[in-house]
Scaffold this active site. Structure first.
Site, PDB file in Angstrom:
ATOM      1  N   GLU A 270      69.733  83.142  40.359  1.00 19.24           N
ATOM      2  CA  GLU A 270      68.211  82.758  40.352  1.00 19.24           C
ATOM      3  C   GLU A 270      68.104  81.953  41.754  1.00 19.24           C
ATOM      4  O   GLU A 270      67.349  80.921  41.787  1.00 19.24           O
ATOM      5  CB  GLU A 270      68.330  81.670  39.120  1.00 19.24           C
ATOM      6  CG  GLU A 270      69.055  80.429  39.682  1.00 19.24           C
ATOM      7  CD  GLU A 270      70.459  80.694  38.967  1.00 19.24           C
ATOM      8  OE1 GLU A 270      71.245  79.642  38.605  1.00 19.24           O
ATOM      9  OE2 GLU A 270      70.973  81.811  38.592  1.00 19.24           O
ATOM     10  N   HIS A 294      64.961  85.481  32.180  1.00 19.39           N
ATOM     11  CA  HIS A 294      65.987  84.417  32.187  1.00 19.39           C
ATOM     12  C   HIS A 294      66.107  84.063  33.703  1.00 19.39           C
ATOM     13  O   HIS A 294      66.098  82.671  33.663  1.00 19.39           O
ATOM     14  CB  HIS A 294      67.506  85.152  32.076  1.00 19.39           C
ATOM     15  CG  HIS A 294      68.622  84.189  32.178  1.00 19.39           C
ATOM     16  ND1 HIS A 294      69.209  83.465  30.908  1.00 19.39           N
ATOM     17  CD2 HIS A 294      69.310  83.932  33.055  1.00 19.39           C
ATOM     18  CE1 HIS A 294      69.847  82.841  31.230  1.00 19.39           C
ATOM     19  NE2 HIS A 294      70.084  83.167  32.778  1.00 19.39           N
ATOM     20  N   GLU A 295      65.890  84.837  34.610  1.00 19.44           N
ATOM     21  CA  GLU A 295      66.271  84.459  36.138  1.00 19.44           C
ATOM     22  C   GLU A 295      64.715  83.497  36.378  1.00 19.44           C
ATOM     23  O   GLU A 295      65.034  82.415  37.032  1.00 19.44           O
ATOM     24  CB  GLU A 295      66.395  85.386  36.985  1.00 19.44           C
ATOM     25  CG  GLU A 295      67.637  86.254  36.903  1.00 19.44           C
ATOM     26  CD  GLU A 295      68.893  85.364  36.660  1.00 19.44           C
ATOM     27  OE1 GLU A 295      68.963  84.262  37.133  1.00 19.44           O
ATOM     28  OE2 GLU A 295      69.682  85.995  35.912  1.00 19.44           O
ATOM     29  N   HIS A 298      65.123  80.132  35.295  1.00 18.05           N
ATOM     30  CA  HIS A 298      65.639  79.253  35.918  1.00 18.05           C
ATOM     31  C   HIS A 298      64.858  78.416  36.940  1.00 18.05           C
ATOM     32  O   HIS A 298      65.515  77.395  37.672  1.00 18.05           O
ATOM     33  CB  HIS A 298      67.002  79.858  36.960  1.00 18.05           C
ATOM     34  CG  HIS A 298      68.164  79.928  36.278  1.00 18.05           C
ATOM     35  ND1 HIS A 298      68.816  78.938  35.698  1.00 18.05           N
ATOM     36  CD2 HIS A 298      68.903  81.058  35.805  1.00 18.05           C
ATOM     37  CE1 HIS A 298      69.924  79.148  35.076  1.00 18.05           C
ATOM     38  NE2 HIS A 298      70.180  80.382  35.280  1.00 18.05           N
ATOM     39  N   GLU A 317      72.133  76.601  32.096  1.00 18.42           N
ATOM     40  CA  GLU A 317      72.142  77.853  31.223  1.00 18.42           C
ATOM     41  C   GLU A 317      71.571  77.770  29.812  1.00 18.42           C
ATOM     42  O   GLU A 317      70.962  78.598  29.289  1.00 18.42           O
ATOM     43  CB  GLU A 317      73.577  78.570  31.042  1.00 18.42           C
ATOM     44  CG  GLU A 317      73.913  78.846  32.779  1.00 18.42           C
ATOM     45  CD  GLU A 317      73.008  79.726  33.091  1.00 18.42           C
ATOM     46  OE1 GLU A 317      72.199  80.452  32.705  1.00 18.42           O
ATOM     47  OE2 GLU A 317      72.945  80.008  34.548  1.00 18.42           O
ATOM     48  N   ASP A 374      84.093  78.665  38.031  1.00 17.19           N
ATOM     49  CA  ASP A 374      83.734  79.843  37.462  1.00 17.19           C
ATOM     50  C   ASP A 374      84.352  80.130  36.061  1.00 17.19           C
ATOM     51  O   ASP A 374      83.943  80.751  35.238  1.00 17.19           O
ATOM     52  CB  ASP A 374      84.274  81.199  38.493  1.00 17.19           C
ATOM     53  CG  ASP A 374      83.119  81.497  39.295  1.00 17.19           C
ATOM     54  OD1 ASP A 374      82.322  80.571  39.463  1.00 17.19           O
ATOM     55  OD2 ASP A 374      83.627  82.236  40.155  1.00 17.19           O
ATOM     56  N   TYR A 382      75.705  78.933  27.898  1.00 21.04           N
ATOM     57  CA  TYR A 382      74.472  79.826  27.820  1.00 21.04           C
ATOM     58  C   TYR A 382      74.182  79.766  26.076  1.00 21.04           C
ATOM     59  O   TYR A 382      73.037  79.268  26.083  1.00 21.04           O
ATOM     60  CB  TYR A 382      74.711  81.380  28.129  1.00 21.04           C
ATOM     61  CG  TYR A 382      74.956  81.534  29.534  1.00 21.04           C
ATOM     62  CD1 TYR A 382      73.873  82.264  30.231  1.00 21.04           C
ATOM     63  CD2 TYR A 382      76.274  81.327  30.056  1.00 21.04           C
ATOM     64  CE1 TYR A 382      74.173  82.396  31.596  1.00 21.04           C
ATOM     65  CE2 TYR A 382      76.409  81.610  31.374  1.00 21.04           C
ATOM     66  CZ  TYR A 382      75.315  82.027  32.061  1.00 21.04           C
ATOM     67  OH  TYR A 382      75.582  82.480  33.701  1.00 21.04           O
TER      68      TYR A 382
END
Length: 600
Positions: A270, A294-295, A298, A317, A374, A382
């Site tokens: 994003e 979704h992006e 953001h 998220e 990560d 999410y």
């Protein structure tokens, strides 16, 4: 309250950054860099306007694998001393720069290493056009420090300008105000007026063209890809209108997309003003565009209001998945959004099963100290985050919930926030001392406890109920060719494939493949789900397609489960290693870190 006190109050402690922003913090970056494809390096200067809040004699930046050549203070560039601290394999090295109490500007002259984790250098063969090389960055979560010396924490926001020199035949774009065509000099200038966190610093260089979609929207892609992309994303403008209707004005001026070559490790990233997106969503039928919703979402949750640390990743998220589904509902109706909710719930329950229902990593508020952030990029942030927000919406009603979320976005706009601050806001603005409501919302059970609260509401879908009937008919012996699958979306196909039994006969696999041509599907989601069955049932017909997919697609979401399925048997592991040896150069470091470990 003074600015310094405010800054101290606002900063959450970030275990993934060496910076000490309560003492000395960067406010604006002027980047002046040259991109060299021959040496696979970026070199130049990063000049920061800083606030020396503590009036001390040091400011700390994050670096990893960077060659720091010289550091200067002030506009007249007086050379100063600096030192690099010890190397940590995840965090890199702190860069300590000696400053004076009145220092307002620091310039760092540096060069990246050819294997910088954020930078993916592609040779012409790895692009769609096959003619020119290509570069893209991926800074999230803490990889910005591998291509810029920076205070690399999502809790610190900066504005930036950049001057980027690239080969004349190529074009550069950034997470900023962008050019719409190539120029003859190969020098591009950028401006980002809104404050952003470091993980949203982004650069891409390649042979690309721009195509307008609407007054505020457009697409960048390689010439070979632009037509397909323009068709696929034709509804971007409608998405923007739908999003603004729900949660207010889009605050980043333009919303453009850059379609990257296939090795990009994520579905989308994003980056403000310019979402980087995988070509695996080019399904030729606009069926995977929820990723764009979704992006786009953001732009509010994540970019406008940002998680202060990676332990609070669910704030980025969870809100974004919730908002994405609201956009899809606004555009295509509730039955469509319900399908996405069910697929998401399936992903979530699989993740919980994989991590273990009692695992601390299934809590929304994470503890990632000493680990690569990560590791927090799972469906917990999410889908559990989204489920919690849906749960609150059901408890108070949509109208009241929307009012609350709008107020949240406006209150924290262009700031970072953490879980505690969000929960304080929730108690103050929505719960307002109502004990019955507080009990119903159950913050403790959702945010700080592992797994899912027992009374959570499982999403359902009427369109999937029909798919389930079709599946039953097949299971009871009806040939695949006679099943009623007319007008199914890719979501219905995915649900059907996910229901198939783990063990099937060659006859059943052939029957399904002959009827629905799964092995040659143009839809990456369908294809990836089918390959798992092909691997588990040793269906050799799919071997060639599987290898082609793995050597051409770098999206981690697909790679990890497929390689994992292959590695489950000695014969499969052998095949996995042979393919991986060929495919690994095409993958981004974000993917290879996971796969190297998995395949040893």
């Amino acid at each position: 309250m003074t600015t310094a006190q405010q800054a101290q109050q606002q900063v959450s402690e970030d275990v993934h950054s060496y910076a000490e922003p309560t003492k000395a913090v960067a406010r604006h970056l002027d980047l002046d860099i040259a991109v060299n494809f021959d040496s696979k390096t970026i070199s130049g200067t990063a000049s920061y306007n800083i606030d020396n809040l503590a009036k001390g004699n040091e400011i700390i930046f994050d670096t990893r694998g960077l060659q720091i050549e010289k550091v200067y203070l002030g506009d007249n560039r007086e050379e100063t001393t600096f030192r690099l601290g010890e190397t940590d394999k995840v965090l890199g090295q702190p860069l300590y720069v000696t400053i004076k109490p009145d220092t307002k500007r620091v310039t760092i002259q540096y060069k990246t290493s050819p294997d910088a984790a954020a930078l993916q250098w592609l040779n012409p063969q790895q692009t769609a056009g096959k003619k020119y090389p290509f570069l893209f960055t991926q800074s999230q979560a803490i990889l910005a420090r591998t291509w810029i010396p920076i205070q690399d924490s999502p809790g610190i926001r900066i504005t930036y300008n950049a001057k980027v020199q690239v080969p004349k035949e190529l074009m550069a774009v950034m997470s900023a105000e962008n050019p719409m065509q190539k120029n003859a000099t190969g020098v591009y200038n950028f401006e980002m007026k809104q404050q952003i966190p470091s993980y949203l610093m982004a650069l891409s260089v390649g042979d690309m063209v721009f195509r307008e979609v609407g007054p505020q929207t457009g697409i960048y892609a390689e010439p070979a890809t632009i037509e397909a992309a323009a068709y696929e994303f034709a509804e971007m403008d409608k998405m923007l209108v739908a999003a603004e209707k729900i949660y207010g004005k889009y605050r980043w001026d333009r919303y453009d997309l850059l379609v990257l070559p296939p090795s990009f490790p994520f579905g989308g990233m994003e980056n403000p003003r310019l979402t980087f997106v995988t070509p695996t969503v080019l399904a030729k039928d606009r069926s995977l565009t929820s990723l764009i919703a979704h992006e786009l979402a953001h732009s509010w949750s994540g970019n406008l209001v940002t998680n202060a640390t990676w332990n609070d990743f669910w704030l980025n998220e969870g809100f974004t998945v919730y908002f994405e589904r609201r956009i899809m509902e606004e555009l295509y109706g509730k039955p469509y959004a319900d399908m996405l909710a069910v697929l998401g719930y399936q992903d979530l329950t699989n993740t919980i099963e994989e991590l273990g229902a009692d695992s601390e990593d299934t809590r929304l508020k994470l503890d990632l100290e000493g680990r690569d952030p990560d590791e927090g990029l799972t469906d917990i942030a999410y889908e559990k985050g989204n489920l919690f927000l849906r749960h609150i919406e059901m408890a108070v009603g949509r109208e009241r919930f929307d009012e609350f979320v709008n107020k949240y976005f406006n209150t924290f706009a262009f700031q970072s926030t953490d879980t505690d601050k969000f929960l304080d806001f929730l108690r103050k603005e929505l719960i307002k001392g109502d004990e019955e409501l507080a009990e119903k919302i159950n913050i403790e059970g959702w945010v700080f406890s592992p797994g899912l609260p027992e009374n959570h509401v499982k999403p359902t879908s009427e369109r999937f109920a029909q798919v389930e009937e079709t599946y039953k008919a097949w299971k009871n012996g009806k040939p695949a060719a006679q099943l009623n699958t007319k007008d199914w979306s890719s979501h219905e196909w995915l649900h059907f494939i996910r229901m198939l039994p783990e063990q099937m006969s060659q006859q059943q696999m052939q029957d399904l493949d002959k009827a629905f041509n799964f092995t040659n599907s143009g839809n990456s989601e369908v294809l990836a789900a089918w390959f798992i069955h092909a691997i588990n049932n040793n269906y050799r017909t799919a071997d060639k397609a599987l290898e082609t997919f793995l050597t051409n697609v770098g999206r981690r979401k697909f790679l990890v489960p497929i390689y994992k399925a292959l590695a489950a048997t000695p014969e499969g592991k052998k095949k996995a290693l042979a393919i991986y040896a060929k495919a690994r150069p095409n993958y981004h470091a974000v993917s290879t870190v996971t796969l190297d470990e998995m395949l040893k």
